[in-house]
Scaffold this motif. Structure first.
Motif, PDB file in Angstrom:
ATOM      1  N   ARG A 122       7.122  -8.211   1.624  1.00 37.25           N
ATOM      2  CA  ARG A 122       6.302  -8.706   2.728  1.00 37.25           C
ATOM      3  C   ARG A 122       5.733 -10.095   2.462  1.00 37.25           C
ATOM      4  O   ARG A 122       5.419 -10.831   3.396  1.00 37.25           O
ATOM      5  CB  ARG A 122       5.154  -7.735   3.009  1.00 37.25           C
ATOM      6  CG  ARG A 122       4.135  -7.645   1.886  1.00 37.25           C
ATOM      7  CD  ARG A 122       3.037  -6.616   2.176  1.00 37.25           C
ATOM      8  NE  ARG A 122       2.000  -6.653   1.178  1.00 37.25           N
ATOM      9  CZ  ARG A 122       2.098  -6.074  -0.019  1.00 37.25           C
ATOM     10  NH1 ARG A 122       3.187  -5.412  -0.331  1.00 37.25           N
ATOM     11  NH2 ARG A 122       1.123  -6.161  -0.888  1.00 37.25           N
TER      12      ARG A 122
ATOM     13  N   SER B  98       0.988  -3.008  -2.929  1.00 42.32           N
ATOM     14  CA  SER B  98      -0.299  -3.096  -2.226  1.00 42.32           C
ATOM     15  C   SER B  98      -1.432  -2.516  -3.055  1.00 42.32           C
ATOM     16  O   SER B  98      -2.603  -2.775  -2.785  1.00 42.32           O
ATOM     17  CB  SER B  98      -0.216  -2.362  -0.883  1.00 42.32           C
ATOM     18  OG  SER B  98       0.168  -1.012  -1.084  1.00 42.32           O
ATOM     19  N   SER B  99      -1.104  -1.713  -4.063  1.00 41.36           N
ATOM     20  CA  SER B  99      -2.100  -1.190  -5.000  1.00 41.36           C
ATOM     21  C   SER B  99      -1.461  -1.124  -6.386  1.00 41.36           C
ATOM     22  O   SER B  99      -0.239  -1.110  -6.528  1.00 41.36           O
ATOM     23  CB  SER B  99      -2.585   0.205  -4.573  1.00 41.36           C
ATOM     24  OG  SER B  99      -1.499   1.115  -4.512  1.00 41.36           O
TER      25      SER B  99
ATOM     26  N   ASN C 165      11.405   3.996  10.888  1.00 42.26           N
ATOM     27  CA  ASN C 165      11.203   4.510   9.527  1.00 42.26           C
ATOM     28  C   ASN C 165      12.500   4.600   8.717  1.00 42.26           C
ATOM     29  O   ASN C 165      12.611   5.397   7.794  1.00 42.26           O
ATOM     30  CB  ASN C 165      10.534   5.893   9.563  1.00 42.26           C
ATOM     31  CG  ASN C 165       9.240   5.892  10.334  1.00 42.26           C
ATOM     32  OD1 ASN C 165       8.446   4.953  10.221  1.00 42.26           O
ATOM     33  ND2 ASN C 165       9.030   6.922  11.147  1.00 42.26           N
TER      34      ASN C 165
ATOM     35  N   PRO D 194       5.805   6.618   6.687  1.00 41.34           N
ATOM     36  CA  PRO D 194       4.695   5.793   6.185  1.00 41.34           C
ATOM     37  C   PRO D 194       3.820   6.588   5.220  1.00 41.34           C
ATOM     38  O   PRO D 194       3.537   7.768   5.438  1.00 41.34           O
ATOM     39  CB  PRO D 194       3.933   5.418   7.446  1.00 41.34           C
ATOM     40  CG  PRO D 194       4.950   5.494   8.535  1.00 41.34           C
ATOM     41  CD  PRO D 194       5.864   6.622   8.161  1.00 41.34           C
ATOM     42  N   GLY D 195       3.406   5.930   4.145  1.00 47.60           N
ATOM     43  CA  GLY D 195       2.559   6.568   3.145  1.00 47.60           C
ATOM     44  C   GLY D 195       3.321   7.245   2.035  1.00 47.60           C
ATOM     45  O   GLY D 195       2.734   7.584   0.996  1.00 47.60           O
TER      46      GLY D 195
ATOM     47  N   SER E 264       7.948   1.818  -1.007  1.00 51.05           N
ATOM     48  CA  SER E 264       7.113   2.412   0.034  1.00 51.05           C
ATOM     49  C   SER E 264       7.165   1.475   1.236  1.00 51.05           C
ATOM     50  O   SER E 264       7.360   0.262   1.076  1.00 51.05           O
ATOM     51  CB  SER E 264       5.670   2.600  -0.445  1.00 51.05           C
ATOM     52  OG  SER E 264       5.067   1.349  -0.702  1.00 51.05           O
ATOM     53  N   PRO E 265       7.018   1.982   2.452  1.00 49.24           N
ATOM     54  CA  PRO E 265       7.144   1.138   3.643  1.00 49.24           C
ATOM     55  C   PRO E 265       6.182  -0.045   3.676  1.00 49.24           C
ATOM     56  O   PRO E 265       6.462  -1.034   4.367  1.00 49.24           O
ATOM     57  CB  PRO E 265       6.869   2.122   4.794  1.00 49.24           C
ATOM     58  CG  PRO E 265       7.305   3.445   4.263  1.00 49.24           C
ATOM     59  CD  PRO E 265       6.913   3.415   2.803  1.00 49.24           C
ATOM     60  N   ASP E 266       5.068   0.030   2.950  1.00 51.84           N
ATOM     61  CA  ASP E 266       4.120  -1.086   2.996  1.00 51.84           C
ATOM     62  C   ASP E 266       4.624  -2.316   2.243  1.00 51.84           C
ATOM     63  O   ASP E 266       3.980  -3.367   2.258  1.00 51.84           O
ATOM     64  CB  ASP E 266       2.752  -0.662   2.459  1.00 51.84           C
ATOM     65  CG  ASP E 266       2.764  -0.354   0.972  1.00 51.84           C
ATOM     66  OD1 ASP E 266       3.852  -0.274   0.375  1.00 51.84           O
ATOM     67  OD2 ASP E 266       1.670  -0.176   0.404  1.00 51.84           O
TER      68      ASP E 266
ATOM     69  N   ILE F 140       7.662  -6.117   5.877  1.00 52.75           N
ATOM     70  CA  ILE F 140       7.148  -6.383   7.213  1.00 52.75           C
ATOM     71  C   ILE F 140       8.323  -6.837   8.069  1.00 52.75           C
ATOM     72  O   ILE F 140       9.044  -7.764   7.702  1.00 52.75           O
ATOM     73  CB  ILE F 140       6.064  -7.480   7.207  1.00 52.75           C
ATOM     74  CG1 ILE F 140       4.842  -7.034   6.392  1.00 52.75           C
ATOM     75  CG2 ILE F 140       5.635  -7.812   8.633  1.00 52.75           C
ATOM     76  CD1 ILE F 140       3.786  -8.108   6.265  1.00 52.75           C
TER      77      ILE F 140
END
Length: 533
Positions: free
Chosen positions: A286, A320-321, A443, A501-502, A527-529, A532
């Motif tokens: 992303r 993201s984390s 997805n 998601p998640g 993961s999808p995050d 983008i």
């Protein structure tokens, strides 16, 4: 040629002559600055220190050092003519690689003691502000005479035209050190030890190399030997580095490292032989929308050569984390953080990301059971090191335990022992799944992984397509196939992953023919995050 003190005083070209003086004349060390030294004695000191309470290193005038910010520190340049070992080959005290020191500053606040090793003796190298170019208004002028240095670096061979502005190895900050690779560029770093990274209950601890012992070397093709004392609240240690540069710069830098480590306290996560790098984004992810450059990273993947002989490639992520991935093994043959992408057009940046070195860890003594761990930390800029790779032994790291390490570090353009029987991953691409010309399903994500062609793949008969073997820990895989890429010595394996998601999927894929692997094993955590559209 040896210069006497009387001759020196008569010499009107003092600055020009300084580099040819014997060490004793250039630094005038008193007898009490000399002490017996051996690596074995340094190990004994580290062992004894582990049995007593930790004492933090000396921080001279912290309120002054904090004023030496990035800009001020950049003005404190070591004077090349004051470098140790920068004389000609027939000069007493000359060595192959000139030695220079780093000044204290806002990010390097602790004194590090420097010693010159001569036989079985070591002499303290005293701090002197005259060794540095120092503006008249610099806060550094207010530091005491015992301020000391922050670290050191070795310059290229002293007869090279660029020795005075080209270094090849540097030790600076905590237990960090780094070297240039075959392309002459710095990039990622190594460390002495990693303590409790990503452990919320305690926070990460950064032990320091508090003392260095450097032996001169007059043969440019022989190693420079550097010993170091490590000290921290939970650990002590002694290190011996043999640093090879040589006159052939295309060979990069090799380090042979011996270390004896002793634990003062229990350590939840002890990382041995740790590497530290930066990955913001590659040809996927992303973050591609946040900067004009196609890719920004010092390393693009973790490579592993397992004890069983399997070759593994894990592309890096900017998650993201914070995430830690563990790859269990028994006596691995090596691992490293690599920069496989060498195409300038993939970076378009004058800081030369395409020239950043790969760093490969080669154990020289068995490691036993444990895991290579990969630490990935979110970042929104290229200025942060957010990637770590290191070895974690299987047994708990408890107070009183000791470790003996022997390994090599290879700073090169690629890993030193490339596989010849399987293809390497050269690109990972992610897009929307489904088929062109039809509505794209929600997805569903398409992965396209490219491999270079080793001889075994070029011998595949026309019209024969290898198998694409894909597994996932979450979601489902479909549409797996492979094809040769037109106008390139490349095969591409593609598949779709449907994932909600998640969810977090650990993907594993390789190509094979008649049950025989044709490629290294590609691993990826998705993961999808991460994307983008």
């Amino acid at each position: 040629m040896t210069l006497s003190r009387r001759t020196l005083l008569r010499n009107t070209a003092l600055a020009a002559s300084f580099a040819t003086m014997p060490f004793s004349l250039r630094y005038s060390l008193a007898a009490e600055d000399t002490q017996p030294f051996s690596y074995e004695a340094l190990i004994d000191r580290a062992r004894a220190m582990a049995g007593v309470d930790y004492e933090a290193p000396y921080r001279p005038r912290p309120e002054i050092v904090q004023q030496i910010d990035y800009e001020q520190h950049g003005k404190l340049k070591f004077k090349p003519q004051r470098s140790l070992f920068s004389g000609s080959p027939d000069t007493e005290g000359a060595a192959a690689y000139p030695l220079e020191f780093f000044h204290l500053g806002q990010y390097f606040t602790k004194r590090v003691k420097m010693h010159l090793v001569e036989g079985d003796k070591a002499r303290l190298i005293a701090y002197n502000p005259d060794l540095f170019e120092m503006p008249e208004d610099s806060p550094a002028r207010q530091l005491p005479s015992d301020a000391g240095f922050a670290g050191f670096r070795l310059q290229e061979w002293h007869e090279a035209d660029d020795w005075d502005h080209q270094d090849w190895v540097a030790f600076l900050g905590a237990s960090y050190f780094r070297a240039i690779g075959a392309a002459g560029q710095y990039g990622l770093s190594a460390r002495g030890a990693l303590i409790n990274a990503a452990v919320p209950s305690s926070g990460e601890e950064f032990p320091d190399f508090t003392e260095f012992y450097i032996a001169e070397q007059s043969d440019p093709n022989a190693p420079v030997v550097v010993c170091a004392l490590l000290d921290g609240p939970s650990i002590t240690g002694a290190y011996r580095f043999k640093l090879w540069r040589g006159l052939d710069r295309d060979k990069g830098v090799t380090m042979e490292v011996e270390a004896a480590l002793f634990l003062r306290k229990d350590i939840e996560r002890l990382g041995l032989m740790p590497l530290t790098s930066m990955f913001w984004y590659g040809e996927y992810g992303r973050e591609r929308l946040k900067d004009w450059r196609p890719e920004v990273h010092d390393s693009d993947g973790l490579a592993m050569w397992t004890g069983s002989g399997e070759r593994i490639w894990r592309p890096l992520n900017n998650p993201s984390s914070m995430r830690i991935s563990a790859f269990s093994d028994d006596n691995p043959q090596g691992f490293g953080l690599l920069q496989r992408d060498r195409n300038f057009d993939h970076f378009r940046d004058g800081v030369m990301y395409d020239r950043r070195p790969c760093l490969w860890v080669e154990p020289l003594s068995p490691l036993g059971k444990g895991a290579v761990q990969l630490l990935e930390i979110p970042t929104d800029d290229e200025i942060h090191d957010n990637i770590g790779a290191y070895w974690v032994p299987a047994d708990p790291a408890v107070a009183g335990k000791s470790y003996s390490l022997h390994y090599k570090l290879h700073w090169l353009n690629t890993e030193p022992y490339e596989a010849t029987n399987v293809a390497q991953t050269i690109a990972t691409r992610i897009g929307r799944g489904g088929q062109p010309g039809k509505p794209r399903p929600a997805n569903v994500y398409k992965f396209a992984v490219e491999f270079d062609r080793p001889p075994v793949m070029t011998q595949i008969p026309y019209g024969v397509f290898p198998d694409v073997n894909v597994t996932t820990s979450a979601g489902s895989v479909s549409r797996a196939f492979c094809e040769p890429v037109p106008n390139g010595n490349v095969w591409r394996a593609s598949f779709d992953l449907e994932i909600m998601p998640g969810e977090l999927a650990d993907l594993r894929m390789y190509m094979s023919l008649d049950g025989k692997p044709l490629t290294e094993t590609w691993l990826y955590q998705f993961s999808p995050d991460l994307v983008i559209f």
